[in-house]
Design a protein around this motif. Sequence first.
Motif, PDB file in Angstrom:
ATOM      1  N   LYS A 171       0.831  -1.201   0.000  1.00 16.47           N
ATOM      2  CA  LYS A 171       0.000   0.000   0.000  1.00 16.47           C
ATOM      3  C   LYS A 171       0.867   1.254   0.000  1.00 16.47           C
ATOM      4  CE  LYS A 171      -0.920   0.372   4.878  1.00 16.47           C
ATOM      5  NZ  LYS A 171      -1.888   0.900   5.802  1.00 16.47           N
ATOM      6  N   ARG A 437      -2.567  -1.613  -5.730  1.00 18.34           N
ATOM      7  CA  ARG A 437      -3.874  -2.272  -5.699  1.00 18.34           C
ATOM      8  C   ARG A 437      -3.845  -3.539  -6.549  1.00 18.34           C
ATOM      9  NH1 ARG A 437      -8.638   0.251  -7.970  1.00 18.34           N
ATOM     10  NH2 ARG A 437      -9.098  -1.966  -7.966  1.00 18.34           N
ATOM     11  N   ASP A 458      -3.135  -4.138   3.371  1.00 20.26           N
ATOM     12  CA  ASP A 458      -4.121  -4.433   4.408  1.00 20.26           C
ATOM     13  C   ASP A 458      -5.510  -4.727   3.866  1.00 20.26           C
ATOM     14  OD1 ASP A 458      -4.545  -1.853   3.766  1.00 20.26           O
ATOM     15  OD2 ASP A 458      -4.021  -1.027   5.732  1.00 20.26           O
ATOM     16  N   ASN A 459      -5.662  -4.506   2.569  1.00 14.53           N
ATOM     17  CA  ASN A 459      -6.957  -4.834   1.999  1.00 14.53           C
ATOM     18  C   ASN A 459      -7.013  -6.336   1.681  1.00 14.53           C
ATOM     19  OD1 ASN A 459      -8.674  -5.435  -0.385  1.00 14.53           O
ATOM     20  ND2 ASN A 459      -9.257  -3.299  -0.108  1.00 14.53           N
ATOM     21  N   GLU A 460      -8.062  -6.961   2.211  1.00  5.73           N
ATOM     22  CA  GLU A 460      -8.205  -8.416   2.081  1.00  5.73           C
ATOM     23  C   GLU A 460      -8.107  -8.872   0.618  1.00  5.73           C
ATOM     24  OE1 GLU A 460      -8.753 -11.921   4.303  1.00  5.73           O
ATOM     25  OE2 GLU A 460      -8.469  -9.844   4.955  1.00  5.73           O
ATOM     26  N   ASP A 462      -6.659  -7.421  -1.907  1.00  6.15           N
ATOM     27  CA  ASP A 462      -5.303  -7.271  -2.431  1.00  6.15           C
ATOM     28  C   ASP A 462      -4.408  -8.410  -1.948  1.00  6.15           C
ATOM     29  OD1 ASP A 462      -5.812  -4.962  -3.859  1.00  6.15           O
ATOM     30  OD2 ASP A 462      -5.408  -3.655  -2.140  1.00  6.15           O
TER      31      ASP A 462
END
Lengths: 537, 200
Positions: A171, A437, A458-460, A462
């Motif tokens: 990120k 991303r 931290d995005n599931e 990704d």
Amino acid sequence: MTQENSQRLGIVVSGSLNKGVEVRLDSSASVEDMAVGRYVTIEGQKQRFFGMITDVSLGVIDQKLTLTPPDVSDSFTTEVLAGTSTYGMLHVSPYLTIAGDVTSLIEGPQPVKTVPSHFSTANLASDQDIELVFGKEDKERFWIGNPLDMETKVCLNLQEFVKRSNGIFGKSGTGKTFLTRILLIGLLQKSQAVNLIFDMHNEYGWAGTREGGAPVKALKQLFPSNVAVFTLDEENSRRRGVSTDFVVRIGYDEIEPEDIVLLRQTLNLTELAVEAVHQLFRKFGKNWLQSTLALKDTEELPEGLNIHESTLNNLQRGLATIRRLPFIETHAPTNTVGSILNHLDRGINVVLEFGRYRDITSYILVANMLTRRIYAQYQERVEKAMGENTIKPRPLVITIEEAHKFLNPQVANQTIFGTIAREMRKYNVTLLVIDQRPSGIDDEVMSQIGTKITCLLDNERDIDSVLAGTSDKGELKSVLAKLASKQQALIFGHAVPMPMVIRTREYGSPESYRDFISRGEAEINKQAEKDIEELWE
Amino acid sequence: MEESMQMQRVGEVIEASTTEFVAQCYELYQSPPLGSLVKTRDLLVELYGIVYNTTTTSLEPGRRPIARGKDEASEEEIYRSSPQLLELLRSESSALVVGHNQGDKLHHYLPPKPARIHGFVYLCPSEEVKEFSQSFNFLTILINTHLPVSQDELIAACLRQMSQAYEDRYAFLVAAGKELAVLLGGEFNQLKAILERIRQ
Ligand SMILES: Nc1ncnc2c1ncn2[C@@H]1O[C@H](COP(=O)(O)OP(=O)(O)OP(=O)(O)O)[C@@H](O)[C@H]1O
Ligand SMILES: [Mg+2]
């Protein structure tokens, strides 16, 4: 303790090859000193295993303890219970055997085929173990970082690395750009490949920004004779004190329908407008863009073109945006593609900086257009070389940022970048994609990426997309999610013997520059000596 | 084995079985402390015991002492005015056999034969206590025997006694505690009771 720097952690109490083993911590080892991502060796009866801590947990012998906890202010009781009634567990994923059987003695670390037996001792890996697994710095291996909490160098085999397209993820603000710069230096020093970098934010050519600090030197300042800076925005480059080698201009006649396909979303074009582009191109040829913009209304459309009024308006609005880009001219006065190839052929790495034109339209248009034409040249030359049995052009690595704009599922199979990713290195061209991303990138393209280097995500979605296809997704996920928010990365895939977690090598201090340059020069001198020797052979 | 001077003789075996022996103390009330390590010998074998119980009773079975101090000023006066009392009463200590020494090897399990009657009983000196407690295997015997005294009390007393032989008592007690934690497994309440009795 026999070996000074191998610290005993505990013993293996259960596990399986698929899921990894459970190590029960000795009472002398505190769970709080453990960390996912640390390397561990396990002394089996016949083999030595090398693995990584992928989870840490707490256990109690008696559930009553959790219901009526002991008096924690009493240090005696806590000390007695630690490691006996209450204990720490490590989940360790063994990846390699590093000694014991004949193959691993002769051929180096081998993938594991079994698990260590019950009650084998687990130790923290020593410097020697790590060197054995990840190799020493040499003419192929490049020091990329260190294990967490250790000073040993972790190296990446760049000869292997460039055999495939690769990705750097993480990120915003996690250190992708810094890591990429380090890798590019490595490629410049240790591989036969040459780089073309589409430098959207002007970070790779001359100088890069650093959070809360002075700018850092970039490639051309460190390696002036190996790097050329091309610019789209001469004035801006000059203002930043960059010594540039070439000013890029794009002609209308160089833009093709495929470029417009990629820009559909950014230019807000309808499906029909994109279809119309193909028709117009067939009719008008190279000058289609200017001719289309010159049309007053559908009345003026040539015979046989069936384009609706609103579609034409939509298209013209979009194309007008392109026409307003300051680096676009009717006919480009210079041959950018030729000049880039010329540099690449001489082994000079090219950084194309965008100056003030950091909008995504400029970036997509220029990167796609140039890559398409350079790739076509490579294709032609490789085919020719194969036919005539002569030398192929140098392997080329193309670096792009915001990769999902070029490789999302809607466009991935219509663009040149999708093609390069899928063809591996049939024509000696591979990609280095940088993205924050990764879930925006087409699955198939992701699966073709050889080595993935990922900083914290931290995005599931990704995380899932980066780890898709790995055999130990669950374990790696917990490692990935626990990376520090800067300057740490998980590397896995083609070029590494096992997933590895690193603290990225420091970049930006005078010592770090000296280190990068001196190693490079030693290497280059060696190469020169070799070349001279070969002259006399 | 040469009987060393510092070895304190406390009594004589008057009753013996495979698992325990009873010693009559030479002096009334001069019994070895609860939980202390004592030993006696049967020819070539030295037997180790842990004192788990001490009684003081009338020498003649069936005869109970009677209260005598009504007109005396202090308790000491009672014994002074009836010196024969010392002859009529006796103290006896029972010890649980927890190991033996045979051919210079220490074993933390039961010997082949019980102690001999009239064998002398000694209180083990610090050095020997240290040596014996190098291994905590004797705790298993303490845990697995049913005795008239509470097991927790006995184990705690024994460890407290032994710890006195060590310079670093704390470290010894922690180590012993850890052994108990493993042996007692699911019996957390019992463990807690013992730890409370030995903690420093
Ligand atoms: N290897 C390194 N050495 C020194 N500093 C670093 C390193 N890696 C990261 N940093 C620090 O972290 C900051 C952010 O790193 P970087 O600019 O590479 O992040 P990024 O992932 O490219 O972010 P974005 O997605 O916003 O472009 C840097 O400005 C620098 O201060
Ligand atoms: Mg960046």
